[in-house]
Design a protein around this motif. Structure first.
Motif, PDB file in Angstrom:
ATOM      1  N   GLY A 140       0.835  -1.190   0.000  1.00 30.26           N
ATOM      2  CA  GLY A 140       0.000   0.000   0.000  1.00 30.26           C
ATOM      3  C   GLY A 140       0.869   1.239   0.000  1.00 30.26           C
ATOM      4  O   GLY A 140       1.999   1.230   0.500  1.00 30.26           O
ATOM      5  N   PHE A 141       0.349   2.333  -0.563  1.00 28.69           N
ATOM      6  CA  PHE A 141       1.155   3.542  -0.743  1.00 28.69           C
ATOM      7  C   PHE A 141       0.350   4.770  -0.355  1.00 28.69           C
ATOM      8  O   PHE A 141      -0.797   4.932  -0.779  1.00 28.69           O
ATOM      9  CB  PHE A 141       1.606   3.644  -2.200  1.00 28.69           C
ATOM     10  N   VAL A 142       0.970   5.638   0.455  1.00 29.61           N
ATOM     11  CA  VAL A 142       0.360   6.907   0.857  1.00 29.61           C
ATOM     12  C   VAL A 142       1.314   8.028   0.456  1.00 29.61           C
ATOM     13  O   VAL A 142       2.338   8.246   1.117  1.00 29.61           O
ATOM     14  CB  VAL A 142       0.092   6.947   2.370  1.00 29.61           C
ATOM     15  N   ARG A 186       2.559  -4.571   3.347  1.00 32.79           N
ATOM     16  CA  ARG A 186       3.594  -3.566   3.560  1.00 32.79           C
ATOM     17  C   ARG A 186       3.051  -2.209   3.123  1.00 32.79           C
ATOM     18  O   ARG A 186       2.219  -2.119   2.225  1.00 32.79           O
ATOM     19  CB  ARG A 186       4.858  -3.903   2.759  1.00 32.79           C
ATOM     20  N   VAL A 187       3.565  -1.135   3.759  1.00 35.68           N
ATOM     21  CA  VAL A 187       3.084   0.215   3.476  1.00 35.68           C
ATOM     22  C   VAL A 187       4.270   1.143   3.240  1.00 35.68           C
ATOM     23  O   VAL A 187       5.234   1.146   4.013  1.00 35.68           O
ATOM     24  CB  VAL A 187       2.226   0.759   4.637  1.00 35.68           C
ATOM     25  N   VAL A 188       4.184   1.918   2.166  1.00 34.48           N
ATOM     26  CA  VAL A 188       5.178   2.940   1.850  1.00 34.48           C
ATOM     27  C   VAL A 188       4.527   4.310   1.979  1.00 34.48           C
ATOM     28  O   VAL A 188       3.424   4.536   1.461  1.00 34.48           O
ATOM     29  CB  VAL A 188       5.730   2.769   0.419  1.00 34.48           C
ATOM     30  N   PRO A 244       2.862   0.290  -6.255  1.00 31.16           N
ATOM     31  CA  PRO A 244       1.934  -0.182  -5.221  1.00 31.16           C
ATOM     32  C   PRO A 244       0.791  -1.002  -5.807  1.00 31.16           C
ATOM     33  O   PRO A 244       0.452  -0.876  -6.988  1.00 31.16           O
ATOM     34  CB  PRO A 244       1.405   1.123  -4.627  1.00 31.16           C
ATOM     35  N   ASP A 245       0.196  -1.806  -4.946  1.00 32.99           N
ATOM     36  CA  ASP A 245      -1.038  -2.493  -5.309  1.00 32.99           C
ATOM     37  C   ASP A 245      -2.242  -1.604  -5.034  1.00 32.99           C
ATOM     38  O   ASP A 245      -3.242  -1.661  -5.752  1.00 32.99           O
ATOM     39  CB  ASP A 245      -1.153  -3.794  -4.509  1.00 32.99           C
ATOM     40  N   ARG A 246      -2.142  -0.797  -3.986  1.00 29.40           N
ATOM     41  CA  ARG A 246      -3.202   0.143  -3.626  1.00 29.40           C
ATOM     42  C   ARG A 246      -2.564   1.471  -3.230  1.00 29.40           C
ATOM     43  O   ARG A 246      -1.506   1.483  -2.584  1.00 29.40           O
ATOM     44  CB  ARG A 246      -4.039  -0.373  -2.444  1.00 29.40           C
ATOM     45  N   ALA A 247      -3.213   2.575  -3.610  1.00 28.96           N
ATOM     46  CA  ALA A 247      -2.756   3.905  -3.222  1.00 28.96           C
ATOM     47  C   ALA A 247      -3.894   4.628  -2.527  1.00 28.96           C
ATOM     48  O   ALA A 247      -5.048   4.553  -2.971  1.00 28.96           O
ATOM     49  CB  ALA A 247      -2.280   4.695  -4.435  1.00 28.96           C
ATOM     50  N   LEU A 253      -2.840   1.600 -15.411  1.00 28.05           N
ATOM     51  CA  LEU A 253      -1.925   1.304 -14.308  1.00 28.05           C
ATOM     52  C   LEU A 253      -2.485   0.164 -13.456  1.00 28.05           C
ATOM     53  O   LEU A 253      -3.672   0.175 -13.109  1.00 28.05           O
ATOM     54  CB  LEU A 253      -1.712   2.549 -13.452  1.00 28.05           C
ATOM     55  N   PRO A 254      -1.656  -0.793 -13.060  1.00 27.92           N
ATOM     56  CA  PRO A 254      -2.140  -1.971 -12.330  1.00 27.92           C
ATOM     57  C   PRO A 254      -2.221  -1.737 -10.820  1.00 27.92           C
ATOM     58  O   PRO A 254      -1.516  -2.364 -10.030  1.00 27.92           O
ATOM     59  CB  PRO A 254      -1.080  -3.024 -12.671  1.00 27.92           C
TER      60      PRO A 254
END
Length: 316
Positions: free
Chosen positions: A33-35, A58-60, A173-176, A198-199
């Protein structure tokens, strides 16, 4: 790979090191996941991270003050840059977990990685706030970028879309995760992800507010104590119009009249605009139909510019 750490989160400054970290997550089959943020973290950002932490392995978190989304006359030079304080906040902010969660998760940070690049890393061709001087590759999302916020900030979403695409390419990321407070940004980025194939999934998280109802924003720290009351004017105006909507009103003129009436009572709040827009196309509506609407606006208190919105009969 050169990595430094500040307590729990791993601090990475280069795309090369970030991709090495991401390759490990990929090999281990972990969802990321990405923020993306510009730093000056507050509870709204932490809420995004907690949402990401619940849904991803995991989170970035990225911290980058993006020059391309500022105009020459805007507050790039004075925008708060508080990396040390941000890292300290992350280190002392524990995730929240529901029943049945892994007990070891309580020992993990909200963000596994903090990606804090410098401008040269993100803009190899250099970057200027003056669009006429810019060189390199930029992204525009036509149709949803030049209304609402785009009227007074015509190059803002060009800068946002460009940096977010760069960050997506770096993080993979898989999710943003994005906050609803920046509602037009959410629509712009959903369109970009769709159009460029974008995937990943864009997740919109409800706005976090203070006890008074003020939407949390990094720019709130510009407000003086005596400006906190007028800073609530837009929220009150949107609520007044929303109450008319809930009572059955669908006409633009009547909904916006209720909102403008609130601003008429607060001379310290300088309204820029109020928009009643379709939630997908962002076209201004004369009548709210079955798709609902985004009711949003921007105003100034002193030199501080604030935005907010309410969704009428729709979801993002």
């Amino acid at each position: 790979m050169t990595i430094s750490t500040v307590q729990s989160p791993v601090l990475i400054h280069t795309i090369r090191d970030l991709r090495a970290w991401r390759a490990t997550a990929t090999r281990e089959g972990q969802a990321v996941g990405f923020v993306p943020t510009m730093g000056a973290l507050h509870d709204g950002h932490l809420h995004l991270l907690r949402t990401a932490r619940k849904q991803c392995d995991r989170v970035v978190l990225s911290i980058f003050v993006n020059p391309a989304q500022f105009a020459p006359h805007e507050d790039l030079a004075t925008y708060p840059r508080t990396l040390d304080a941000d890292l300290a906040l992350l280190a002392r902010s524990a995730p929240t977990h529901g029943p049945g969660a892994d007990p070891m998760a309580a020992f993990r940070p909200l963000a596994d990685v903090v990606f804090a690049p410098n401008p040269a890393e993100m803009y190899p061709a250099g970057i200027s706030t003056d669009v006429r001087e810019q060189r390199g590759t930029f992204v525009e999302v036509l149709g949803v970028s030049h209304q609402m916020e785009g009227v007074t900030r015509p190059h803002f979403f060009r800068g946002v879309a460009t940096i977010v695409l760069k960050l997506f390419n770096a993080v993979q990321p898989d999710r943003a995760y994005f906050g609803q407070k920046d509602v037009q940004q959410c629509v712009v980025l959903r369109n970009m992800v769709r159009d460029l194939l974008l995937p990943l999934t864009v997740v919109t998280v409800p706005t976090v507010r203070s006890a008074t109802g003020l939407a949390l924003s990094s720019r709130n720290r510009y407000l003086t104590p005596d400006q906190m009351e007028p800073a609530l004017t837009l929220r009150r105006a949107l609520v007044a119009a929303s109450e008319r909507y809930e009572a059955g009103e669908r006409r633009r003129t009547h909904l916006l009249k209720a909102a403008h009436a609130v601003f008429a009572t607060e001379p310290r709040a300088q309204l820029e605009y109020i928009s009643l827009a379709h939630p997908v196309t962002l076209a201004e509506l004369d009548v709210v139909g079955q798709d609902g609407a985004i009711l949003s606006g921007a105003f100034r208190v002193g030199t501080t510019r604030l935005i907010d919105n309410i969704l009428l009969g729709c979801a993002l």
